[in-house]
Design a protein around this motif. Structure first.
Motif, PDB file in Angstrom:
ATOM      1  N   VAL A 289       0.876  -1.169   0.000  1.00  0.00           N
ATOM      2  CA  VAL A 289       0.000   0.000   0.000  1.00  0.00           C
ATOM      3  C   VAL A 289       0.912   1.217   0.000  1.00  0.00           C
ATOM      4  N   ASP A 291       1.513   5.348  -0.525  1.00  0.00           N
ATOM      5  CA  ASP A 291       0.821   6.624  -0.302  1.00  0.00           C
ATOM      6  C   ASP A 291       1.240   7.654  -1.344  1.00  0.00           C
ATOM      7  N   LEU A 329      -0.755  -1.239  -4.567  1.00  0.00           N
ATOM      8  CA  LEU A 329      -2.006  -0.492  -4.432  1.00  0.00           C
ATOM      9  C   LEU A 329      -1.668   0.940  -3.989  1.00  0.00           C
ATOM     10  N   TRP A 330      -1.877   1.905  -4.870  1.00  0.00           N
ATOM     11  CA  TRP A 330      -1.652   3.312  -4.549  1.00  0.00           C
ATOM     12  C   TRP A 330      -2.907   3.892  -3.920  1.00  0.00           C
ATOM     13  N   THR A 331      -2.739   4.778  -2.956  1.00  0.00           N
ATOM     14  CA  THR A 331      -3.915   5.324  -2.260  1.00  0.00           C
ATOM     15  C   THR A 331      -4.834   6.068  -3.214  1.00  0.00           C
ATOM     16  N   GLY A 333      -5.563   5.145  -6.145  1.00  0.00           N
ATOM     17  CA  GLY A 333      -6.190   4.205  -7.059  1.00  0.00           C
ATOM     18  C   GLY A 333      -5.501   4.130  -8.399  1.00  0.00           C
ATOM     19  N   ARG A 335      -2.815   3.284 -11.398  1.00  0.00           N
ATOM     20  CA  ARG A 335      -2.198   2.008 -11.769  1.00  0.00           C
ATOM     21  C   ARG A 335      -0.911   2.181 -12.559  1.00  0.00           C
ATOM     22  N   ARG A 351      -7.428   0.714   1.099  1.00  0.00           N
ATOM     23  CA  ARG A 351      -6.377   0.047   0.321  1.00  0.00           C
ATOM     24  C   ARG A 351      -5.808  -1.149   1.089  1.00  0.00           C
ATOM     25  N   ASP A 354      -8.093  -4.038   0.517  1.00  0.00           N
ATOM     26  CA  ASP A 354      -7.857  -4.615  -0.813  1.00  0.00           C
ATOM     27  C   ASP A 354      -6.589  -5.458  -0.818  1.00  0.00           C
ATOM     28  N   ALA A 355      -5.551  -4.969  -0.148  1.00  0.00           N
ATOM     29  CA  ALA A 355      -4.279  -5.681  -0.142  1.00  0.00           C
ATOM     30  C   ALA A 355      -4.400  -7.011   0.591  1.00  0.00           C
ATOM     31  N   SER A 367       3.786   4.953   4.041  1.00  0.00           N
ATOM     32  CA  SER A 367       2.899   6.108   4.211  1.00  0.00           C
ATOM     33  C   SER A 367       3.328   6.925   5.411  1.00  0.00           C
ATOM     34  N   ASP A 371      -4.014   8.622   8.163  1.00  0.00           N
ATOM     35  CA  ASP A 371      -5.173   7.950   7.562  1.00  0.00           C
ATOM     36  C   ASP A 371      -6.408   8.828   7.767  1.00  0.00           C
TER      37      ASP A 371
END
Length: 465
Positions: A289, A291, A329-331, A333, A335, A351, A354-355, A367, A371
């Protein structure tokens, strides 16, 4: 309990020494950063002096290495017995050999201003000066620093010419040493400035009114790779360190990044493979993940540094993971890592969900820990995951934070159950993941000291071998 507190104190300091530079960050001023950092240094030096010195063997930044050395030399009489003093001296000498010369000269000037002139300081300064490979070059490039250091320790240079150049410049009509004579001639002869180091020649070029483009073209063979990059973006990308390369890529306009996609991506991946070394492909299934929220823009003095660490970490984790077993996975979204930019909030919790759904063996979060979309979700997700869904710790979770939190005297955590380590350069990621295990609260001060002792031993072997 006291051992756990001691371990937490030391890890707090290590995080600060890796990330903090006393400069402005996105959410705190330079003054706040500097005050917080100096307090942490003083606290650890007074309470854990051997560990404080041992930090010189870790991947801390140059700013904190200089602060440690300065404070150890200022308080030389507070060291323990002869063995501890000898260990400190070896660590200081080995670390000084790795620091850029301009930082060392700045450190020596600070010691002189503070009136620190004990026997240890004089011995260490003389040893460092004696080990300099080209005193004449230092006399030209770091003239004020070298003069100050020599005066402070009453030192002498082995070459009388260099001594005259520094302290009696009118004594000689010319110099046998090519560098010293080029400096003399550059005052009135344009051609001589191209025989000097770039930073020295630059001043003479301005004095003679040499057009910038002409100067850069002729001085290019004498420029370092970093100087080439700063001057005209013509540096050899194939040998640049990973984080510096990421900073360079992020400084380019989107259009140029797209046009040079193959070149830039290839260079980033090659730098990541060099950083991974023998560990390439050994980490199994890895999810990251990363940031790229607005706060990853950093500050005016540390532009895009957090984002560069995330971009470098992305490529390094790709190299460390088994082939085809990496999920980034970038915060935001996004790609396309080559086109990342600081924007938007920080939905870390979403995220992370998702990870974890991808079933990784390792989850690495890069990061600053703020949050905020929604606030606190990341900590709650990680708490539930660790206590209810994965109490056996089948998935290793580590948070790497590139930003020092001045108010908290540490890098910001996401959850008590997730170890966190400060990170400044992406290429240090693997070593920092190793040290982060001590931040889980399951090991005591003894285990941490044993780890530090091993790092010190390896550091000194490399430096003195």
């Amino acid at each position: 309990m006291s051992e756990l507190v001691a371990a937490e104190d030391v890890l707090l300091f290590v995080n600060a020494a890796v990330t903090a530079t006393g400069q402005r960050e996105f959410r705190s001023s330079a003054a706040a950063q500097d005050f917080s950092l100096r307090f942490v240094h003083e606290y650890v030096r007074v309470n854990y002096r051997p560990v404080y010195a041992a930090a010189l063997a870790l991947d801390i930044n140059h700013h904190n290495a200089c602060l440690i050395i300065e404070r150890l030399l200022r308080t030389a009489d507070e060291a323990g017995g002869p063995e501890e003093k000898r260990a400190e001296g070896r660590l200081i000498g080995a670390r000084l050999a790795l620091l850029p010369p301009q930082r060392v000269y700045r450190l020596f000037r600070a010691l002189r201003r503070a009136g620190v002139n004990n026997r240890r300081t004089r011995a260490i300064t003389r040893a460092w000066l004696a080990a300099r490979p080209d005193p004449a070059l230092d006399a030209v490039k770091y003239r004020a620093g070298l003069k100050s250091a020599l005066r402070h320790v009453h030192g002498r240079l082995p070459d009388p010419e260099t001594g005259d150049f520094l302290f009696a410049p009118g004594r000689r009509v010319r110099y046998e040493n090519a560098t010293l004579d080029a400096f003399r001639r550059a005052r009135y002869e344009q051609g001589a400035l191209y025989e000097l180091p770039f930073t020295v020649a630059e001043g003479f070029a301005a004095k003679h009114g040499v057009p910038r483009a002409v100067f850069l073209e002729r001085i290019a063979p004498r420029m370092t790779r970093l100087e080439q990059l700063r001057a005209d973006r013509a540096a050899d990308l194939s040998v640049m360190p990973l984080t510096r390369l990421a900073l360079y890529v992020l400084s380019l306009p989107f259009g140029e990044r797209v046009e040079r996609r193959a070149e830039l991506t290839g260079a980033l991946r090659a730098a990541a493979r060099r950083a991974a070394g023998p560990y390439a492909g050994s980490w199994g299934r890895v999810a990251a993940v990363l940031d790229d929220s607005f706060s990853s823009s950093g500050s005016a003095v540390k532009r895009r540094r957090p984002l560069a660490v995330a971009l470098g970490s992305h490529h390094l984790l790709e190299a460390l993971a088994a082939p085809g077993a990496y999920t980034p996975l970038w915060t935001s979204g996004g790609r396309d890592p080559l086109l990342v930019r600081p924007s938007g909030p920080t939905p870390l919790g979403l995220r992370i969900l998702d990870a974890l759904e991808s079933g990784p063996e390792r989850l690495v979060i890069v990061s600053d820990g703020w949050d905020n979309a929604p606030p606190g979700l990341a900590g709650e997700v990680l708490r539930v995951w660790r206590t209810r869904l994965d109490p056996e710790r089948r998935t290793s979770v580590v948070h790497l934070n590139p930003v020092y939190d001045a108010e908290g005297f540490d890098v910001r955590r996401l959850a008590p159950s997730v170890p966190v380590a400060g990170i400044r350069d992406a290429e240090d990621l693997a070593a920092l993941v190793e040290i982060a295990q001590f931040a889980e609260g399951r090991t005591g001060f003894g285990e941490l000291r044993a780890y530090l002792d091993r790092r010190v031993e390896l550091f000194l072997e490399r430096a003195e071998g």
